[in-house]
Design a protein around this motif. Sequence first.
Motif, short mmCIF file in Angstrom:
data_model
loop_
_atom_site.label_atom_id
_atom_site.label_comp_id
_atom_site.label_asym_id
_atom_site.label_seq_id
_atom_site.Cartn_x
_atom_site.Cartn_y
_atom_site.Cartn_z
N SER A 254 -4.16 13.31 -5.92
CA SER A 254 -4.23 14.62 -5.26
C SER A 254 -4.45 14.52 -3.75
O SER A 254 -4.49 15.54 -3.07
CB SER A 254 -5.37 15.44 -5.87
N SER A 255 -4.57 13.31 -3.22
CA SER A 255 -4.85 13.14 -1.80
C SER A 255 -3.60 13.32 -0.96
O SER A 255 -2.49 13.04 -1.41
CB SER A 255 -5.44 11.75 -1.54
N PRO A 256 -3.76 13.78 0.29
CA PRO A 256 -2.59 13.89 1.18
C PRO A 256 -1.98 12.52 1.47
O PRO A 256 -0.77 12.41 1.67
CB PRO A 256 -3.16 14.53 2.45
N GLU A 257 -2.81 11.48 1.48
CA GLU A 257 -2.31 10.13 1.74
C GLU A 257 -1.31 9.70 0.67
O GLU A 257 -0.23 9.19 0.98
CB GLU A 257 -3.46 9.12 1.79
N ALA A 258 -1.65 9.92 -0.59
CA ALA A 258 -0.75 9.55 -1.68
C ALA A 258 0.55 10.34 -1.61
O ALA A 258 1.64 9.80 -1.86
CB ALA A 258 -1.43 9.77 -3.03
N GLY A 259 0.44 11.61 -1.24
CA GLY A 259 1.63 12.45 -1.13
C GLY A 259 2.58 11.96 -0.05
O GLY A 259 3.80 11.92 -0.25
N LYS A 260 2.02 11.55 1.08
CA LYS A 260 2.85 11.06 2.19
C LYS A 260 3.53 9.74 1.81
O LYS A 260 4.70 9.51 2.13
CB LYS A 260 1.99 10.88 3.43
N ILE A 261 2.78 8.88 1.14
CA ILE A 261 3.33 7.59 0.73
C ILE A 261 4.47 7.78 -0.28
O ILE A 261 5.52 7.16 -0.18
CB ILE A 261 2.23 6.69 0.12
N ALA A 262 4.25 8.67 -1.25
CA ALA A 262 5.27 8.93 -2.27
C ALA A 262 6.55 9.47 -1.63
O ALA A 262 7.66 9.08 -2.00
CB ALA A 262 4.73 9.90 -3.31
N LYS A 263 6.39 10.36 -0.66
CA LYS A 263 7.55 10.97 -0.02
C LYS A 263 8.37 9.94 0.76
O LYS A 263 9.61 9.95 0.71
CB LYS A 263 7.09 12.09 0.92
N LEU A 264 7.69 9.03 1.46
CA LEU A 264 8.40 8.04 2.26
C LEU A 264 9.01 6.92 1.44
O LEU A 264 10.04 6.35 1.80
CB LEU A 264 7.45 7.42 3.30
N THR A 265 8.36 6.57 0.33
CA THR A 265 8.81 5.42 -0.45
C THR A 265 9.70 5.77 -1.63
O THR A 265 10.45 4.92 -2.12
CB THR A 265 7.60 4.64 -0.99
N GLY A 266 9.57 6.99 -2.14
CA GLY A 266 10.31 7.36 -3.34
C GLY A 266 9.59 6.97 -4.61
O GLY A 266 10.10 7.15 -5.72
N ALA A 267 8.37 6.44 -4.47
CA ALA A 267 7.57 6.07 -5.64
C ALA A 267 7.06 7.34 -6.33
O ALA A 267 6.94 8.39 -5.70
CB ALA A 267 6.39 5.20 -5.22
N LYS A 268 6.76 7.25 -7.62
CA LYS A 268 6.21 8.38 -8.35
C LYS A 268 4.79 8.63 -7.86
O LYS A 268 3.98 7.71 -7.78
CB LYS A 268 6.21 8.10 -9.85
N LEU A 269 4.49 9.89 -7.53
CA LEU A 269 3.19 10.24 -6.97
C LEU A 269 2.05 9.75 -7.84
O LEU A 269 1.06 9.18 -7.34
CB LEU A 269 3.09 11.76 -6.79
N GLU A 270 2.18 9.92 -9.16
CA GLU A 270 1.10 9.54 -10.07
C GLU A 270 0.87 8.04 -10.12
O GLU A 270 -0.18 7.57 -10.58
CB GLU A 270 1.36 10.08 -11.47
N GLU A 271 1.85 7.26 -9.63
CA GLU A 271 1.71 5.80 -9.67
C GLU A 271 1.21 5.20 -8.35
O GLU A 271 0.86 4.02 -8.30
CB GLU A 271 3.06 5.16 -10.03
N VAL A 272 1.16 6.00 -7.28
CA VAL A 272 0.79 5.48 -5.97
C VAL A 272 -0.60 4.83 -5.95
O VAL A 272 -0.75 3.70 -5.44
CB VAL A 272 0.88 6.58 -4.89
N PRO A 273 -1.65 5.48 -6.49
CA PRO A 273 -2.97 4.84 -6.45
C PRO A 273 -3.00 3.47 -7.12
O PRO A 273 -3.61 2.53 -6.61
CB PRO A 273 -3.87 5.84 -7.19
N GLU A 274 -2.30 3.33 -8.23
CA GLU A 274 -2.28 2.06 -8.95
C GLU A 274 -1.45 1.02 -8.18
O GLU A 274 -1.80 -0.16 -8.14
CB GLU A 274 -1.71 2.26 -10.35
N LEU A 275 -0.37 1.48 -7.57
CA LEU A 275 0.48 0.57 -6.81
C LEU A 275 -0.26 0.02 -5.59
O LEU A 275 -0.05 -1.13 -5.20
CB LEU A 275 1.76 1.28 -6.37
N LEU A 276 -1.12 0.82 -4.99
CA LEU A 276 -1.91 0.37 -3.85
C LEU A 276 -2.84 -0.78 -4.26
O LEU A 276 -3.19 -1.62 -3.44
CB LEU A 276 -2.72 1.52 -3.26
N LYS A 277 -3.20 -0.79 -5.53
CA LYS A 277 -4.07 -1.85 -6.03
C LYS A 277 -3.28 -3.14 -6.30
O LYS A 277 -3.86 -4.17 -6.62
CB LYS A 277 -4.76 -1.40 -7.32
#
Length: 337
Positions: A254-277
């Motif tokens: 739900s963070s703006p950071e995850a949203g920005k990353i998903a938009k630029l990369t094309g990754a699924k928003l729900e997967e961004v936190p796990e991908l950062l790990k």
Amino acid sequence: MSILSRRILLLSSAALTAAALLGPASAEDLKITIGYQTVVEPSKVPQADGAYEKATKAAIDWRKFDSGADVIAAIASGSVDIGYVGSSPLAAAASRELPIETIFVVGLIGPSEALVARNGAGIEKVADLAGKKVAVPFVSTTHYSLLAALKHEGVDPKSVQILNLRPPEIAAAFARGDIDAAYVWDPALGQVKTSGKVVLDSSQVAAWGAPTFDAWIVRTDFAEKHPEAVRDFVKVTGEAYAQFLAKPDAWSVSSPEAGKIAKLTGAKLEEVPELLKGYVFPSLEEQASDKFLGGATVKAVAATSAFLKEQGKVDAVLADYSKYVTAKYASEALASN
């Protein structure tokens, strides 16, 4: 004084006044072309926010690339000034003595890159890849990891049909059933996982003695002409990493950071936190230390080059790779805080 002379004098005075008001060179005077990839990592946030433009006072042309090999080709042609690459294409470029410097280690790669077998392909382990079609972007970190995994498991690379495909092409070929497996990163990794299963990821390959990493590199001539811009680029990147490392759990779905990353990369928003790990991100302080740019990164590039030479992917290796890695800009970024 003639009317014409007075007009020239007035125009000259007006020009000098305007120059004084405008001050030093404006942002539009410096143009930087940056080649980025769709990897999920913290610096996508300042990229989305325009923080790099503000810090460097430059107009930045952000160009998306599908692989490090493509970034290297663009840098070699002079069409890109700063680029995002993996350790394998970086080592290959250095071995070819391209005029580049590594200025920031993005992170050590773990689960963010993985070997995925298509459901029904009959692949449960690395040994099962013999006789199969496996796709990777050539001279990428996943290509290196695949070759390292085959070597560790005693599988002859010649027994595997290794295909050179870019990530978007891999996702499409996987969906059609044209290939049996692929070693790739997101967003293609997330796409192939929907109809396949992970056989191993790069954290396992690293444990076998073949770690990989991503990095930002710069053309040497650009760095010599614009050292402050390179320093500021490194500083902004380091600040983004510091913000993530301070509160990684805050970069939630739900963070703006995850949203920005998903938009630029094309990754699924729900997967961004796990991908950062899926990465081990070094701080700016660590960048400048002997753990990374101050020493260990040079050794890693040399080791990667030696492996690529062994696998026939580069013609020769250098006696010294230190000129292709610098802690200068990380140190200067720290000093400017």
